[in-house]
Design an enzyme around this catalytic site. Structure first.
Site, mmCIF file in Angstrom:
data_model
loop_
_atom_site.group_PDB
_atom_site.id
_atom_site.type_symbol
_atom_site.label_atom_id
_atom_site.label_comp_id
_atom_site.label_asym_id
_atom_site.label_seq_id
_atom_site.Cartn_x
_atom_site.Cartn_y
_atom_site.Cartn_z
ATOM 1 N N ASP A 258 -25.416 -46.046 -2.013
ATOM 2 C CA ASP A 258 -25.705 -44.901 -3.071
ATOM 3 C C ASP A 258 -24.426 -44.639 -3.590
ATOM 4 O O ASP A 258 -23.273 -45.191 -3.141
ATOM 5 C CB ASP A 258 -26.154 -43.749 -2.179
ATOM 6 C CG ASP A 258 -27.556 -44.045 -1.644
ATOM 7 O OD1 ASP A 258 -28.336 -44.823 -2.566
ATOM 8 O OD2 ASP A 258 -28.194 -43.339 -0.941
ATOM 9 N N ARG B 281 -28.471 -51.804 -1.625
ATOM 10 C CA ARG B 281 -28.081 -51.156 -2.352
ATOM 11 C C ARG B 281 -27.601 -49.633 -1.984
ATOM 12 O O ARG B 281 -28.148 -49.032 -1.195
ATOM 13 C CB ARG B 281 -29.299 -50.553 -3.384
ATOM 14 C CG ARG B 281 -30.110 -51.364 -4.335
ATOM 15 C CD ARG B 281 -31.155 -50.881 -4.626
ATOM 16 N NE ARG B 281 -32.079 -51.820 -5.495
ATOM 17 C CZ ARG B 281 -33.436 -51.605 -6.088
ATOM 18 N NH1 ARG B 281 -33.683 -50.089 -5.878
ATOM 19 N NH2 ARG B 281 -34.073 -52.325 -6.382
ATOM 20 N N ARG C 251 -27.704 -41.614 6.290
ATOM 21 C CA ARG C 251 -27.381 -40.084 6.105
ATOM 22 C C ARG C 251 -28.261 -38.980 6.700
ATOM 23 O O ARG C 251 -27.883 -38.131 7.099
ATOM 24 C CB ARG C 251 -27.049 -39.826 4.449
ATOM 25 C CG ARG C 251 -25.722 -40.820 4.443
ATOM 26 C CD ARG C 251 -25.714 -41.009 2.643
ATOM 27 N NE ARG C 251 -25.559 -39.622 2.104
ATOM 28 C CZ ARG C 251 -25.974 -39.810 0.658
ATOM 29 N NH1 ARG C 251 -26.292 -40.345 0.101
ATOM 30 N NH2 ARG C 251 -25.625 -38.226 0.137
#
Length: 242
Positions: free
Chosen positions: A51, A49, A195
């Site tokens: 973002d 997945r 991140r």
């Protein structure tokens, strides 16, 4: 019969990979196109997945269909039907027990930085204007491979059963006097992990976090102790291996 779709996308205008009730997503676009072309309701399962705003130079998804499919013809039709920011590389028949997510052995992400204004990088790289010590950042990056619990870099309240990951590559590369990228490969990634790792490494590069501090952050397993999450638009899912 199970089929793998290998594709890429610019995530700028999508609310991530996964279908959302009130937002556009890459999964919704791919499922819609496949369902229309195959005249049947198709459900696709992605390798992971991404973002909102994150890009993929390589993404893989699987779907099941009872009949034999001409992969080259379907690839051509999908590319005609899908928007310009989603491109299918191939559709291929695979073993019925091969799973796009669970059969993957590793994934690689890259995070891109530039240190001088560049109009051509504004949507695919993060612009920073403070001095960074990339040698120190690479020293800290190597530390990641000494650990297997990355709770410190997992989004708070994320629905995960474990925060264990096996990082096998973590390194900064310079591509020009003003451009860099961080490459990280692991068997799996936590929500927001890359991140958050990059944000903490940037703190190392700015002299805000020492190497000892970096180790303590990892060992403490608290997201609040790690650096800020970097902007999504500079992150790319680059590769998936099976």
């Amino acid at each position: 019969m199970r089929y793998f779709v290998t594709f890429s996308y610019d995530g700028t205008r999508y609310h991530g990979w996964q279908i959302q009730p009130n937002d556009d997503s890459v999964q919704a676009r791919l499922q819609g196109a496949l369902s229309l072309l195959l005249r049947s309701e198709i459900i696709v399962t992605g390798a992971g997945r991404t973002d909102a705003g994150v890009h993929a130079r390589m993404m893989v998804a699987h779907f099941d269909f009872p009949n034999e499919i001409d992969g080259r013809q379907l690839t051509y039709k999908l590319n005609k039907l899908l928007p310009r920011d989603i491109a299918v590389a191939k559709v291929e028949r695979v073993a019925d027990d091969l799973h796009a997510r669970f059969s993957a052995t590793s994934r690689m992400y890259c995070y891109y930085l530039h240190t001088a204004k560049n109009p051509f990088l504004s949507f695919t790289s993060c612009e920073l204007h403070y001095q960074l010590d990339f040698n120190k950042m690479n020293e800290a990056a190597k530390v990641l491979m000494e650990y297997d619990d990355f709770g410190a870099f997992c989004k708070a309240h994320a629905d995960v059963k474990t925060t264990l990951c096996r990082v096998t590559t973590a390194e900064w590369h310079q591509t020009s006097p003003t451009t860099w990228y961080f490459e990280i490969r692991a068997n799996r990634f936590l929500r927001n992990m890359v991140r958050a790792v990059v944000g903490t490494l940037v703190d190392v590069g700015r002299g805000r976090v020492t190497l000892d501090d970096f180790r303590k952050i990892i060992e403490g397993k608290k997201r609040t102790e790690a650096g800020e999450s970097m902007p999504a638009h500079a992150l790319f899912l680059e590769d998936i291996t099976y």
